[in-house]
Structures are given as structure tokens and as C-alpha cells.
Motif scaffolding. Sequence first.
Motif, mmCIF file in Angstrom:
data_model
loop_
_atom_site.group_PDB
_atom_site.id
_atom_site.type_symbol
_atom_site.label_atom_id
_atom_site.label_comp_id
_atom_site.label_asym_id
_atom_site.label_seq_id
_atom_site.Cartn_x
_atom_site.Cartn_y
_atom_site.Cartn_z
ATOM 1 N N LYS A 1 0.845 -1.188 0.000
ATOM 2 C CA LYS A 1 0.000 0.000 0.000
ATOM 3 C C LYS A 1 0.877 1.233 0.000
ATOM 4 O O LYS A 1 1.902 1.281 0.691
ATOM 5 C CB LYS A 1 -0.918 -0.008 1.222
ATOM 6 C CG LYS A 1 -1.957 1.101 1.237
ATOM 7 C CD LYS A 1 -2.921 0.916 2.403
ATOM 8 C CE LYS A 1 -4.007 1.979 2.384
ATOM 9 N NZ LYS A 1 -4.982 1.784 3.488
ATOM 10 N N GLY A 2 0.527 2.224 -0.782
ATOM 11 C CA GLY A 2 1.317 3.447 -0.850
ATOM 12 C C GLY A 2 0.492 4.586 -1.393
ATOM 13 O O GLY A 2 -0.656 4.404 -1.818
ATOM 14 N N GLU A 3 1.092 5.760 -1.383
ATOM 15 C CA GLU A 3 0.386 6.963 -1.809
ATOM 16 C C GLU A 3 0.923 7.420 -3.162
ATOM 17 O O GLU A 3 2.023 7.969 -3.261
ATOM 18 C CB GLU A 3 0.548 8.071 -0.761
ATOM 19 C CG GLU A 3 -0.095 7.725 0.578
ATOM 20 C CD GLU A 3 -0.020 8.875 1.570
ATOM 21 O OE1 GLU A 3 0.742 9.843 1.321
ATOM 22 O OE2 GLU A 3 -0.727 8.816 2.589
ATOM 23 N N LEU A 4 0.137 7.165 -4.203
ATOM 24 C CA LEU A 4 0.486 7.573 -5.554
ATOM 25 C C LEU A 4 -0.466 8.659 -6.035
ATOM 26 O O LEU A 4 -1.521 8.889 -5.431
ATOM 27 C CB LEU A 4 0.440 6.376 -6.506
ATOM 28 C CG LEU A 4 1.394 5.219 -6.215
ATOM 29 C CD1 LEU A 4 1.223 4.121 -7.256
ATOM 30 C CD2 LEU A 4 2.843 5.699 -6.169
ATOM 31 N N ALA A 5 -0.083 9.287 -7.113
ATOM 32 C CA ALA A 5 -0.903 10.345 -7.701
ATOM 33 C C ALA A 5 -0.978 10.151 -9.201
ATOM 34 O O ALA A 5 -0.052 9.624 -9.820
ATOM 35 C CB ALA A 5 -0.317 11.727 -7.385
ATOM 36 N N ILE A 6 -2.087 10.584 -9.791
ATOM 37 C CA ILE A 6 -2.262 10.602 -11.237
ATOM 38 C C ILE A 6 -2.183 12.051 -11.704
ATOM 39 O O ILE A 6 -3.006 12.882 -11.305
ATOM 40 C CB ILE A 6 -3.601 9.970 -11.643
ATOM 41 C CG1 ILE A 6 -3.575 8.460 -11.377
ATOM 42 C CG2 ILE A 6 -3.931 10.259 -13.107
ATOM 43 C CD1 ILE A 6 -4.902 7.764 -11.628
ATOM 44 N N LEU A 7 -1.161 12.339 -12.526
ATOM 45 C CA LEU A 7 -0.984 13.699 -13.047
ATOM 46 C C LEU A 7 -1.837 13.945 -14.282
ATOM 47 O O LEU A 7 -2.335 15.053 -14.484
ATOM 48 C CB LEU A 7 0.488 13.943 -13.377
ATOM 49 C CG LEU A 7 1.466 13.846 -12.210
ATOM 50 C CD1 LEU A 7 2.906 14.002 -12.692
ATOM 51 C CD2 LEU A 7 1.142 14.897 -11.146
ATOM 52 N N ILE B 1 4.151 19.923 -12.482
ATOM 53 C CA ILE B 1 3.401 20.671 -13.497
ATOM 54 C C ILE B 1 4.160 20.674 -14.819
ATOM 55 O O ILE B 1 3.575 20.468 -15.893
ATOM 56 C CB ILE B 1 3.125 22.107 -13.006
ATOM 57 C CG1 ILE B 1 2.142 22.077 -11.835
ATOM 58 C CG2 ILE B 1 2.578 22.979 -14.146
ATOM 59 C CD1 ILE B 1 2.010 23.397 -11.101
ATOM 60 N N ALA B 2 5.470 20.881 -14.753
ATOM 61 C CA ALA B 2 6.275 20.878 -15.977
ATOM 62 C C ALA B 2 6.253 19.505 -16.647
ATOM 63 O O ALA B 2 6.183 19.406 -17.881
ATOM 64 C CB ALA B 2 7.710 21.279 -15.660
ATOM 65 N N LEU B 3 6.301 18.440 -15.858
ATOM 66 C CA LEU B 3 6.244 17.089 -16.405
ATOM 67 C C LEU B 3 4.895 16.846 -17.065
ATOM 68 O O LEU B 3 4.818 16.283 -18.171
ATOM 69 C CB LEU B 3 6.491 16.066 -15.300
ATOM 70 C CG LEU B 3 6.356 14.591 -15.688
ATOM 71 C CD1 LEU B 3 7.326 14.227 -16.810
ATOM 72 C CD2 LEU B 3 6.584 13.703 -14.464
ATOM 73 N N THR B 4 3.828 17.269 -16.406
ATOM 74 C CA THR B 4 2.490 17.113 -16.983
ATOM 75 C C THR B 4 2.380 17.875 -18.300
ATOM 76 O O THR B 4 1.864 17.348 -19.291
ATOM 77 C CB THR B 4 1.420 17.602 -15.995
ATOM 78 O OG1 THR B 4 1.577 16.924 -14.746
ATOM 79 C CG2 THR B 4 0.024 17.352 -16.530
ATOM 80 N N ALA B 5 2.879 19.092 -18.330
ATOM 81 C CA ALA B 5 2.829 19.894 -19.557
ATOM 82 C C ALA B 5 3.646 19.249 -20.677
ATOM 83 O O ALA B 5 3.237 19.245 -21.842
ATOM 84 C CB ALA B 5 3.336 21.305 -19.275
ATOM 85 N N THR B 6 4.794 18.695 -20.322
ATOM 86 C CA THR B 6 5.651 18.041 -21.314
ATOM 87 C C THR B 6 4.933 16.877 -21.983
ATOM 88 O O THR B 6 4.900 16.754 -23.219
ATOM 89 C CB THR B 6 6.940 17.529 -20.641
ATOM 90 O OG1 THR B 6 7.665 18.639 -20.112
ATOM 91 C CG2 THR B 6 7.811 16.774 -21.624
ATOM 92 N N VAL B 7 4.360 16.006 -21.173
ATOM 93 C CA VAL B 7 3.704 14.819 -21.708
ATOM 94 C C VAL B 7 2.412 15.193 -22.419
ATOM 95 O O VAL B 7 2.061 14.616 -23.454
ATOM 96 C CB VAL B 7 3.473 13.797 -20.587
ATOM 97 C CG1 VAL B 7 2.731 12.580 -21.115
ATOM 98 C CG2 VAL B 7 4.809 13.362 -19.985
ATOM 99 N N GLN C 1 -3.204 23.643 -14.384
ATOM 100 C CA GLN C 1 -2.111 24.600 -14.564
ATOM 101 C C GLN C 1 -1.225 24.214 -15.747
ATOM 102 O O GLN C 1 -0.806 25.070 -16.530
ATOM 103 C CB GLN C 1 -1.279 24.678 -13.288
ATOM 104 C CG GLN C 1 -2.003 25.314 -12.116
ATOM 105 C CD GLN C 1 -1.119 25.368 -10.879
ATOM 106 O OE1 GLN C 1 -0.059 26.005 -10.866
ATOM 107 N NE2 GLN C 1 -1.552 24.684 -9.821
ATOM 108 N N ALA C 2 -0.944 22.927 -15.885
ATOM 109 C CA ALA C 2 -0.129 22.463 -17.007
ATOM 110 C C ALA C 2 -0.840 22.703 -18.328
ATOM 111 O O ALA C 2 -0.225 23.150 -19.318
ATOM 112 C CB ALA C 2 0.188 20.975 -16.843
ATOM 113 N N ALA C 3 -2.136 22.399 -18.380
ATOM 114 C CA ALA C 3 -2.907 22.601 -19.605
ATOM 115 C C ALA C 3 -2.959 24.088 -19.974
ATOM 116 O O ALA C 3 -2.819 24.453 -21.155
ATOM 117 C CB ALA C 3 -4.316 22.044 -19.424
#
Length: 357
Positions: free
Chosen positions: A82-88, A226-232, A333-335
Motif C-alpha cells: 500500500k502506498g500513496e500515488l498520484a495521477i498527473l 506541473i512541468a512534467l504534466t505539460a511536457t507529456v 495549470q499544465a494545460a
Amino acid sequence: MTAPAAASDRPLRLGYLPLVDCAPLVAAVRLGLDRRHGLRLQLQRQASWAAVRDRLLSGELDAAHALAGLVYGVETGIGGPKGELAILSTLNQNGQAITLSSPLARSLEQGRSLRDALASLPRPAVFAQTFPTGTHAMWLYYWLAALGIDPMREIRILTLPPTQMPDALARGELDGYCAGEPWSMQAELAGVGRRVIRSGTIWPGHPEKVLACRREFAALQPDAAIALTATVLDACRWLDADVRHRREAARWLADSQVIALPARDIEACLLPADGDGQTQLRFHADGQANFPWLSDGLWFLAQFRRWGWLPPALDGEDAALIGRVHRIDSYRQAAQRIGVPVPEGDSRAHRLFDEAF
């Protein structure tokens, strides 16, 4: 469009599996979009989704191309750590398939029910998915249940990396499987199986792979997230902008360090085909394919409870969990940074092929 953040002091390590829907990560690096957004991305091929999970949790990977259902499985601790992950963001919609052995596929084509076809086997049917709570498991179980087969009691289920599935089908160790491309198509090319239903037919516009990270990374390095999300997101937009871009991406994916299959095979899975665009592989769709819809996460949790993996939810429990996992604010913010439209709301309607769930 705002200026990108300053370049990262170290590369961001991104994991991926050799599937056509890792294309946004590969395109981001090949096109230099990471540098445009002030990052240095280092892609690292992984052997299995379990390896992706473990290396995200350990910090060996900063982010990854991951199954949407994997993130919720880790969050709830079903069948593993079990762990804490996030979906960007969501990386793509559709693009998977359920493949049956050639004899079983012929039986269905001849009008036999799936139950009758499976009853003709000399042993209980064996099917495979790629991760216990992953998207492939969800599509497989949903389809079986819609055809009157209880996937928890009437089928033997194995977990295998997608790269191993066509050979296992050829050896007779499997009767069917659900996987991402190009590994479903490989069974057809080898003459050992057929794709009997595409995941986009089961749920048109379903979420598939996501850009996942640890929540600690998203919280402590918000500018990088945010920069990673914008890149992808930029790479996803490029992939959907012109069919020639997908042809170029197919050549990149064919590389021995990525998928290591002929470019023509990858192109056959990557290029859009005639038909309903809602059911085909989509990377962007003007941002509709990338938004991390809260309702998508709620659907997965409902399936987990349907199969008895979680107890009934308390009031607001599932909404609170999905709200922790989905990074809606950083996505917006990335969008905004790259001029991708965002919806006013955070949820959308679902309509699956049998309209049951």
C-alpha cells in the motif's frame, strides 16, 4: 503560454513498459519537449507492472507510464504493498484488446456462446491479465461477466507481462488474455489467436495508461510535476495532430530499447483506422483524453467492490480517495501553460457496452 521553469538539477526518471501507448513519453524525449519545459527526462524500460509499482514506491522512478487501475490498487493496498500515488494526467484512451485462442475465437464466430465454447476445453479455462487491479484485468472481468461467466469462480486467472502472452497462448498455456498493443496483434500475426473485442468497444473512451508519481513528489516538487504534466500533454497533442506524427512515433517505438518489434507492426496498432473515433486509440482528443476525470477513478473503485476486493464504501469515502489521487489542480495549470482546453467540471458520464455499470 507562460515560460517554463528552470531546468531540473537532475533528470527525472520515467518508467514505461514496451507498449504502443508509451508513445507520449518517447515522443517527449525525441522531440525535446522535456527541455522546452525545463526538464531532463530519462526513460527506463521496465519488465512488468509490478516492477513499475515497486520502483515508484521506492523512489527509483520519479514517475511512470502506468495502468490506471494499478494506482488505485496501490492506494487501497489490494494484493500488494500500500502506498500513496498520484495521477498527473491520462496518457491515452482505448487501444487494448481481448484475445482468444484461434479455436475459441472460431467458436464464437460460429455463433456459440462463450460458456459453450469454454465447456469444450479439456480443462478449466485459463486467462491472463497484466496486473491484478489493472485496466486489462478490469476489461477482461467486465467482458466475461457480461457474457455470463463469473471471472472470480469459473476461470483460472494468471498475471503475466504482456510481452509473454502471445507465446504462452501459442504453447497452449493460455486460452485467452487481455493486453495492450502490440501484444494482442502478435497472436494474430503468429496465427495462434484472434482479437475478439477491443477495449474501446467495451467502454468507448475509457482511461488506459496514466502519468503516475508518488504523492510526495507531486506535493514537494509541484513545479516539476506541473512541468512534467505539460511536457507529456504536449507530446500527446503532437501524436494526435497528424497521422504522419504517429508514423514517426512508430519508428521510434520499434527501437530495440523500446518495443523491439518491426515498425510496420507497431504502425498497424498506432495508426487510426476507419470507424468510430470514440473507440480507437486516442492520445489527446483536444484534451478530453488527458483530463484525469474523477468519475473514471470512481468506476474503478466500484469494480474493486464488485469483485469483493473492498468492503462497501462509507459515505464520501471513494470520492475522498479519488480526490487525493487525481491532481486536478496541477493538470489545469499544465494545460493552461500550453493552451490546452480544460472542462468546467471534473466528472463525465460513462456508457459501457452492456450499460450495466
